[in-house]
Design a protein around this motif. Structure first.
Motif, PDB file in Angstrom:
ATOM      1  N   PHE A 120       0.724  -1.122  -0.156  1.00 37.55           N
ATOM      2  CA  PHE A 120      -0.004  -0.084  -0.126  1.00 37.55           C
ATOM      3  C   PHE A 120       1.035   1.311  -0.004  1.00 37.55           C
ATOM      4  O   PHE A 120       2.004   1.317   0.539  1.00 37.55           O
ATOM      5  N   ILE A 137       1.189  -5.680   4.399  1.00 36.32           N
ATOM      6  CA  ILE A 137       0.428  -6.305   5.223  1.00 36.32           C
ATOM      7  C   ILE A 137       1.268  -8.037   5.203  1.00 36.32           C
ATOM      8  O   ILE A 137       1.413  -8.435   4.147  1.00 36.32           O
ATOM      9  N   PHE A 156      -2.317  -6.071  -4.696  1.00 36.67           N
ATOM     10  CA  PHE A 156      -2.499  -7.505  -4.084  1.00 36.67           C
ATOM     11  C   PHE A 156      -1.987  -8.501  -4.876  1.00 36.67           C
ATOM     12  O   PHE A 156      -1.472  -9.543  -4.419  1.00 36.67           O
ATOM     13  N   LEU A 182      -5.599   6.023   1.651  1.00 36.84           N
ATOM     14  CA  LEU A 182      -5.015   5.264   0.598  1.00 36.84           C
ATOM     15  C   LEU A 182      -5.141   6.009  -0.963  1.00 36.84           C
ATOM     16  O   LEU A 182      -5.733   6.225  -1.365  1.00 36.84           O
ATOM     17  N   LYS A 206      -3.093   0.324  -4.051  1.00 36.13           N
ATOM     18  CA  LYS A 206      -2.656  -0.838  -3.355  1.00 36.13           C
ATOM     19  C   LYS A 206      -2.287  -1.717  -4.446  1.00 36.13           C
ATOM     20  O   LYS A 206      -2.649  -1.826  -5.598  1.00 36.13           O
ATOM     21  N   GLY A 257      -2.326 -13.724  11.204  1.00 36.77           N
ATOM     22  CA  GLY A 257      -3.738 -13.666  11.554  1.00 36.77           C
ATOM     23  C   GLY A 257      -4.307 -12.200  11.466  1.00 36.77           C
ATOM     24  O   GLY A 257      -5.571 -12.151  11.188  1.00 36.77           O
ATOM     25  N   SER A 258      -3.446 -11.455  11.935  1.00 36.57           N
ATOM     26  CA  SER A 258      -4.159 -10.036  12.152  1.00 36.57           C
ATOM     27  C   SER A 258      -4.362  -9.069  10.908  1.00 36.57           C
ATOM     28  O   SER A 258      -4.854  -8.119  11.126  1.00 36.57           O
ATOM     29  N   TYR A 259      -3.522  -9.365   9.923  1.00 34.70           N
ATOM     30  CA  TYR A 259      -3.547  -8.367   8.908  1.00 34.70           C
ATOM     31  C   TYR A 259      -3.263  -7.003   9.100  1.00 34.70           C
ATOM     32  O   TYR A 259      -3.756  -6.067   8.568  1.00 34.70           O
ATOM     33  N   GLN A 260      -2.353  -7.012  10.071  1.00 33.93           N
ATOM     34  CA  GLN A 260      -2.012  -5.627  10.451  1.00 33.93           C
ATOM     35  C   GLN A 260      -0.892  -5.084   9.533  1.00 33.93           C
ATOM     36  O   GLN A 260      -0.023  -5.844   8.808  1.00 33.93           O
ATOM     37  N   LEU A 261      -1.115  -3.738   9.305  1.00 30.53           N
ATOM     38  CA  LEU A 261      -0.174  -2.951   8.405  1.00 30.53           C
ATOM     39  C   LEU A 261       1.057  -2.619   9.205  1.00 30.53           C
ATOM     40  O   LEU A 261       1.304  -2.359  10.282  1.00 30.53           O
ATOM     41  N   THR A 262       2.285  -2.821   8.438  1.00 33.63           N
ATOM     42  CA  THR A 262       3.655  -2.421   8.942  1.00 33.63           C
ATOM     43  C   THR A 262       3.819  -1.458   7.937  1.00 33.63           C
ATOM     44  O   THR A 262       3.914  -1.418   6.817  1.00 33.63           O
ATOM     45  N   PHE A 263       4.101  -0.126   8.791  1.00 34.47           N
ATOM     46  CA  PHE A 263       4.733   1.114   7.801  1.00 34.47           C
ATOM     47  C   PHE A 263       6.018   1.365   7.899  1.00 34.47           C
ATOM     48  O   PHE A 263       6.834   1.151   9.003  1.00 34.47           O
TER      49      PHE A 263
END
Lengths: 115, 111
Positions: free
Chosen positions: A34, A94, A51, A46, A49, A99-105
């Motif tokens: 992203f 991501i 995928f 946003l 993105k 499991g959490s699909y957290q974004l890392t920036f």
């Protein structure tokens, strides 16, 4: 753990010039990638993105980004910058395997535009 | 609602006091995230909710931080005994199929 690197902390360009903001990620599998933009005092918007599929993705405000697996990069580009593009830009990934699909920036790149 | 709503937008509190930050996500978004944005640290993940449960709390920096979510909707982030290093912008996001929408954040200043 995955990480995102934006090597340029601050970039200054003239209005009308082209722009490329760099982003490299460290992640084993195919990432979800992203680009976000943040204007002062605002939340994150946003831009685009990736995928899967076509590695050149188009976003809002005339931005595009290209996913290059061999270089682990997802650089953001715009052919002609407008003064209103001055903001901070964040690349994010991501971890699609967790499991959490957290974004890392990434740490962000601040863009200044000279009229 | 049309977007993610956070309140208050600004909060100034005295060191040692407790604060509550609220996030109202987009209706129907089952996933909710809290992030902290501070100078020099960038955007840090705090906690993730799926429905009312929090399967990932790994980003909470200390036991002074807690969060809950009720009715699969509104979430509250609570910071107890605030410290100056807690000063930051706290961002909430909700997501659907890995598409996140962020709120405008709460700017917390601890004096």
């Amino acid at each position: 753990a995955q990480s995102v690197t934006q090597p340029d902390i601050h970039i200054t360009v003239s209005e009308g010039a082209s722009l490329e903001l760099r982003c490299n990620y460290s992640y084993g599998a195919t990432p979800y990638l992203f680009w976000y933009v943040q204007s002062p005092g605002q939340g994150l918007q946003l831009l685009l993105k990736y995928f899967s599929g076509d590695t050149l993705v188009q976003g809002i405000k005339g931005f595009e980004a290209e996913f290059k697996r061999s270089q682990s990069s997802f650089n953001l580009r715009k052919p002609s910058v407008h003064w209103s593009d001055a903001a901070e830009y964040f690349c994010a990934v991501i971890n699609s395997g967790a499991g959490s699909y957290q974004l890392t920036f990434g740490k962000g790149t601040k863009l200044s535009v000279i009229p | 609602g049309a977007g993610v709503s956070q309140s208050p937008s600004n909060k100034v509190t005295e060191k040692g006091k407790d604060v509550e930050l609220r996030c109202d996500p987009i209706s129907g978004h089952t996933a909710l995230y809290w992030y902290r944005q501070s100078l020099g640290q960038g955007l840090e993940f705090l906690i993730y909710f799926q429905g009312n449960s929090a399967p990932d709390k790994s980003g909470l920096p200390s036991d002074r931080f807690s969060a809950e979510r009720t009715g699969g909707s509104v979430s509250t982030l609570t910071i107890q005994r605030t410290q100056q290093e807690d000063s930051a912008v706290y961002l909430c996001a909700s997501s659907f199929h890995q598409l996140y929408t962020f709120g405008s954040g709460t700017r917390l200043t601890v004096v």
